[in-house]
Design an enzyme around this catalytic site. Structure first.
Site, PDB file in Angstrom:
ATOM      1  N   HIS A 166      34.399  31.681  32.413  1.00  0.00           N
ATOM      2  CA  HIS A 166      33.082  32.315  32.423  1.00  0.00           C
ATOM      3  C   HIS A 166      32.065  31.372  33.051  1.00  0.00           C
ATOM      4  CE1 HIS A 166      34.016  35.403  29.280  1.00  0.00           C
ATOM      5  NE2 HIS A 166      34.935  34.525  28.955  1.00  0.00           N
ATOM      6  N   HIS A 194      36.264  36.194  34.004  1.00  0.00           N
ATOM      7  CA  HIS A 194      35.770  37.290  33.163  1.00  0.00           C
ATOM      8  C   HIS A 194      35.738  38.616  33.920  1.00  0.00           C
ATOM      9  CE1 HIS A 194      32.259  38.688  30.337  1.00  0.00           C
ATOM     10  NE2 HIS A 194      33.298  39.496  30.274  1.00  0.00           N
ATOM     11  N   LYS A 250      30.499  42.697  35.542  1.00  0.00           N
ATOM     12  CA  LYS A 250      29.692  41.482  35.546  1.00  0.00           C
ATOM     13  C   LYS A 250      30.189  40.644  36.698  1.00  0.00           C
ATOM     14  CE  LYS A 250      28.727  40.812  30.682  1.00  0.00           C
ATOM     15  NZ  LYS A 250      28.586  39.805  29.646  1.00  0.00           N
ATOM     16  N   TYR A 286      32.242  30.722  23.203  1.00  0.00           N
ATOM     17  CA  TYR A 286      33.277  30.058  24.009  1.00  0.00           C
ATOM     18  C   TYR A 286      33.945  28.918  23.248  1.00  0.00           C
ATOM     19  CZ  TYR A 286      30.095  32.111  27.490  1.00  0.00           C
ATOM     20  OH  TYR A 286      29.271  32.955  28.193  1.00  0.00           O
ATOM     21  N   CYS A 330      30.367  37.405  36.458  1.00  0.00           N
ATOM     22  CA  CYS A 330      30.910  36.234  35.767  1.00  0.00           C
ATOM     23  C   CYS A 330      32.378  36.004  36.097  1.00  0.00           C
ATOM     24  CB  CYS A 330      30.726  36.442  34.264  1.00  0.00           C
ATOM     25  SG  CYS A 330      31.343  35.116  33.253  1.00  0.00           S
TER      26      CYS A 330
HETATM   27 ZN    ZN Z   1      31.698  35.859  31.119  1.00  0.00          ZN
END
Ligand code: ZN
Length: 160
Positions: free
Chosen positions: A18, A123, A143, A47, A145
């Site tokens: 991420h 991610h 996303k 995380y 990410c």
């Molecule tokens: Zn992420």
């Protein structure tokens, strides 16, 4: 401090990369992310690892605990966050430092040694495959990410 108990993870099928979605100029550390996540009512930082701009590796949630970083896959994954990922206008940008990539490479090598069956993804690779062609393409990313292609990066920087 938190009173919510963390759950132990029984399997590790994924190592998921991420980003913090912060600007390159922001010196964010694990303690900052932990504070943001606790403020959202979470049990702890989402995380397991945070890699700071200077390449320092910081620990987040205990590695054996279920994290909170990718919907539907937390029970079977380790989450690693690179600090950065946004340009000065707040748009996604691969602006991670060489120190961060070096640290990520070492960490993934270590984790892969301990979880040999785990697959490494970003991610955004967990976005739904809307057109069903078997590939998660940029137009399907829910996303950005972690703002770079983890699979492509690994192909050019294989874990030894
Ligand atoms: Zn992420």
């Amino acid at each position: 401090m938190t009173t919510i108990a963390l759950k132990t993870r029984s399997r590790t099928d994924w190592l998921i990369v991420h980003c913090s979605a912060t600007r390159a100029s922001a010196t964010v550390r694990a303690a900052d992310i932990r504070r943001w996540h606790l403020a959202q009512g979470w049990a702890d930082i989402g995380y397991h690892y945070v890699i700071c701009r200077d390449g320092t590796l910081e620990t987040g949630r205990p590695e054996g605990a279920v994290g909170s970083h990718v919907r539907g896959f937390n029970q079977a994954s380790v989450g690693i966050c690179l600090v950065g990922g946004l340009d000065p206008n707040g748009k996604p940008e691969n602006n991670f430092t060489s120190e961060q990539f070096a640290c990520l490479h070492t960490l993934l090598g270590d984790l892969k040694g301990r979880y040999p069956g785990a697959q490494i993804r970003g991610h955004r690779d967990f976005s739904p495959d809307r057109n069903g062609d078997g590939k998660i393409t940029p137009n399907e990313f829910i996303k950005a990410c972690p703002c770079f292609d983890v699979t492509q990066w690994l192909a050019s920087h294989p874990l030894s």
